[in-house]
Design an enzyme around this catalytic site. Structure first.
Site, PDB file in Angstrom:
ATOM      1  CB  CYS A 268      35.656  39.558  51.644  1.00 40.46           C
ATOM      2  SG  CYS A 268      34.297  40.574  52.207  1.00 40.46           S
ATOM      3  CG  PHE A 269      40.655  38.872  49.910  1.00 42.39           C
ATOM      4  CD1 PHE A 269      39.737  39.189  48.923  1.00 42.39           C
ATOM      5  CD2 PHE A 269      41.793  39.650  50.011  1.00 42.39           C
ATOM      6  CE1 PHE A 269      39.930  40.255  48.062  1.00 42.39           C
ATOM      7  CE2 PHE A 269      42.004  40.723  49.160  1.00 42.39           C
ATOM      8  CZ  PHE A 269      41.077  41.025  48.179  1.00 42.39           C
TER       9      PHE A 269
END
Ligand SMILES: NC(=O)c1ccc[n+]([C@@H]2O[C@H](COP(=O)([O-])OP(=O)(O)OC[C@H]3O[C@@H](n4cnc5c(N)ncnc54)[C@H](O)[C@@H]3O)[C@@H](O)[C@H]2O)c1
Length: 451
Positions: A268-269
């Site tokens: 995600c990040f």
């Protein structure tokens, strides 16, 4: 209430188990027959803490199928949690969400009762009110409104604590087509969690922006701490831990995610940050903070390499402790341990790796380029220096006697400052962000001036 969950992956399968645990009748759907079979056999196919216990305890309310249409017909609410992979330009693609919407829409065609569809997958701003709503309306032959509700409501979870995060969220984010849809989803959420979080309800686009902004803010904080850490590498007697501990005392800043360490990784990040920057480009807005955050993150592996190259006793074989992108998960997407292994092999080092959970995934990527240890002890036995890349708790139990018999002094580069120097007699522990490179060749002039 009956819910269907489309997509039983890393997020969907824990969600199905959590909803079953809270008394919902859950029908999970996936394209992958193995996932469907394992849920029906009461087995977790995703490595996530507590998932198997939750399935064991609540399997009476949890079934799975390959048939979206049937699942939608038999339920009142449908959550869509399918992948939204990043495209070549870094923005998320809606291909799988649109496919799922078509299938959900077909299931809704002959349904006369009210049905709520919730998009949980992370999508780009503009998607829900645009092509997603369009696909659902086209396939169902219904307009979003009186009989059909649509919400965009992404999750804020971290792999390794998905179940805990779902049960105790900081807040729920709901982008809603209308009051009826939002109110129903709020009611469901209040029954599905174990705390009393705030609920932020808004239109689709604000919810879409909020979702990627949260991750982008967190990554900015991580890169800020790593920027400080890099400066501390080159300043004698500096210690990034001391600095961030003090900075975090300011209530405007806080301590969470303000810690020098390795780069952020995972599914995600990195991609959320890139997508945020691309969106700004498309809108001709200035998002240079997101670009700088990404650039600092990409430079973190080179900091570790620099430290290895600056060691007095050049190691021949280096151990990498930790390959998952963070503790508690086998996921190696954007893992710093993996990219360090690749870089070290490329630079001519021999490498041995160990991770408590990520060895099968690592083998599929690193193949025979590295040696695979069977335990921490085995990893230490096989190398003459090691780098701690993922702060698994089992690494903090490394004991002095694991190093007995080593001919020369063993060096551990501790990127997370897990070890104290007094723990070992024959091991030199060096920390990132603590002046180790203060006397390295290229910085000599600066330090002379600073003195
Ligand atoms: N994993 C995370 O940490 C995380 C955190 C927050 C948000 N998200 C978002 O959640 C979404 C899902 O992520 P994930 O990690 O669970 O993905 P995943 O790849 O682990 O799982 C997705 C599942 O969906 C299934 N699928 C795809 N198309 C389907 C269809 N038409 N019908 C039925 N099943 C279908 C796939 O077979 C797969 O099992 C993504 O948008 C992601 O960005 C993930």
């Amino acid at each position: 209430m009956k819910v269907s969950i489309i997509g039983l992956g890393k997020l969907g399968s824990p969600m199905a188990a959590v909803y079953a645990s809270k008394g919902f009748e859950v029908i999970g759907v996936d394209k992958n027959p193995t996932y469907v079979e394992s849920i029906n056999a009461g087995k977790a196919h995703v490595d996530e803490p507590q998932l198997q216990e939750f399935i064991d305890a609540h399997k009476g309310r949890l079934t799975a199928t390959l048939d979206t249409k049937e699942a939608v017909k038999k339920t009142d609410v449908t959550f869509v949690i399918v992948p939204t992979p990043s495209g070549p330009d870094g923005t998320f693609t809606n291909k799988y969400v649109l496919e799922a919407m078509n299938e959900v829409g077909v299931g809704l065609k002959d349904k006369s009762d009210y049905h709520l569809v919730v998009v949980t997958s992370t999508v780009m701003p503009g998607s829900t009110n645009g092509e997603i709503k369009q696909a659902l309306e086209n396939a169902s032959g219904k307009k979003v409104g009186e009989k059909l509700g649509l919400c965009y409501s992404p999750e804020f979870i971290a792999l390794g604590s998905v179940i805990r995060d779902m049960l105790y969220p900081d807040f729920f984010l709901i982008g809603e087509s209308d009051e009826k849809a939002g109110a129903l989803l709020e009611k469901i959420y209040m029954n599905a969690c174990s705390n009393s979080p705030r609920v932020e309800r808004m239109n689709f686009v604000n919810a879409e922006i909020t979702k990627i902004s949260v991750n982008t803010y967190v990554t900015t904080k991580i890169s800020y701490a790593n920027m400080l850490s890099e400066m501390c590498d080159y300043l004698e007697n500096a210690d990034v831990n001391v600095v961030t501990q003090a900075i975090g005392c300011d209530s405007r800043i806080g301590h969470k995610y303000l810690k020098g360490g390795v780069a952020y990784g995972g599914p995600c990040f990195p991609r959320d940050n890139v997508a945020f920057g691309r969106l700004a480009d498309q809108l001709e807005a200035n998002a240079s903070i997101a670009v700088a955050t990404d650039s600092i993150n990409k430079g973190q592996k080179d900091r570790v390499l620099k430290m290895i190259n600056a060691l007095n006793n050049k190691p021949k074989k280096i151990g990498i402790l930790g390959l998952s992108y963070k503790p508690g998960t086998p996921v190696i997407e954007e893992s710093q341990g993996i990219s360090l292994a690749v870089a070290l092999v490329k630079s001519g080092y021999e490498v041995v790796v160990y991770d408590p959970m990520a060895m099968p995934a690592a083998k599929a990527v690193l193949n025979d380029s590295v040696d695979y240890a069977t335990s921490v002890e085995d990893c230490i036995k096989k190398c003459d220096s090691a780098v701690l890349m993922t702060a698994w708790s089992e690494f903090s139990e490394i004991k002095d006697d694991m190093f007995s018999g080593k001919e020369k002094e063993f060096v551990i580069i501790d990127c997370w400052r897990v070890f104290t120097k007094s723990m070992f007699k024959n091991v030199e522990v060096v920390y990132q962000g603590a002046g180790f490179l203060a006397h390295s060749q290229e910085k000599k002039v600066l330090n002379a001036r600073a003195c």
